[in-house]
Design an enzyme around this catalytic site. Structure first.
Site, mmCIF file in Angstrom:
data_model
loop_
_atom_site.group_PDB
_atom_site.id
_atom_site.type_symbol
_atom_site.label_atom_id
_atom_site.label_comp_id
_atom_site.label_asym_id
_atom_site.label_seq_id
_atom_site.Cartn_x
_atom_site.Cartn_y
_atom_site.Cartn_z
ATOM 1 N N GLU A 87 7.260 -15.248 95.427
ATOM 2 C CA GLU A 87 7.555 -16.551 94.886
ATOM 3 C C GLU A 87 7.800 -16.522 93.394
ATOM 4 O O GLU A 87 8.420 -17.410 92.873
ATOM 5 C CB GLU A 87 6.426 -17.528 95.207
ATOM 6 N N ASN A 88 7.267 -15.523 92.715
ATOM 7 C CA ASN A 88 7.639 -15.381 91.317
ATOM 8 C C ASN A 88 9.090 -14.963 91.276
ATOM 9 O O ASN A 88 9.583 -14.282 92.169
ATOM 10 C CB ASN A 88 6.768 -14.346 90.619
ATOM 11 N N SER B 67 5.884 -18.782 90.022
ATOM 12 C CA SER B 67 6.204 -19.484 91.263
ATOM 13 C C SER B 67 6.322 -20.983 91.027
ATOM 14 O O SER B 67 7.170 -21.639 91.632
ATOM 15 C CB SER B 67 5.173 -19.180 92.349
ATOM 16 N N SER C 129 9.791 -21.451 89.644
ATOM 17 C CA SER C 129 10.852 -21.232 90.631
ATOM 18 C C SER C 129 10.874 -22.354 91.660
ATOM 19 O O SER C 129 11.938 -22.844 92.037
ATOM 20 C CB SER C 129 10.705 -19.863 91.307
ATOM 21 N N PHE C 130 9.692 -22.799 92.121
ATOM 22 C CA PHE C 130 9.658 -23.898 93.082
ATOM 23 C C PHE C 130 10.188 -25.179 92.444
ATOM 24 O O PHE C 130 10.878 -25.965 93.087
ATOM 25 C CB PHE C 130 8.242 -24.128 93.603
#
Length: 91
Positions: free
Chosen positions: A1-2, A39, A42-43
């Protein structure tokens, strides 16, 4: 997720950096000028519709694009996470 913006290919054996991995836990390289983000960043980019395409691994996908979450018996990581909104979050 990173996230990695500017990910390169797979490294040669002598260039492997075990701390530089993709979402599939494979070692990768980065191109000059690459950047890294958390993360949550990014999310936020995906959920905020700041990217055109997102990719989310799925154990099973129907012909209509429905994704299934599965548990992998005996594995530490049980399976897909709960961030299915990321699939539809891109433009």
């Amino acid at each position: 997720e990173n996230g990695i913006l500017g990910m390169g290919g797979f490294p040669k054996e002598e260039d492997v950096n075990p701390d530089l991995i993709n979402a599939g836990k494979q070692t990768v390289t980065v191109v000059p000028g690459a950047s890294f983000f958390s993360s949550s960043e990014s999310f936020g980019m995906i959920r905020g519709k700041h990217v055109d395409i997102t990719f989310l691994g799925g154990f099973q996908v129907s012909e209509r694009g429905d994704l299934a979450n599965w548990i992998i018996p005996g594995k530490l990581v049980k399976g897909m996470g709960g961030a299915m909104d990321l699939v539809q979050g891109a433009k």
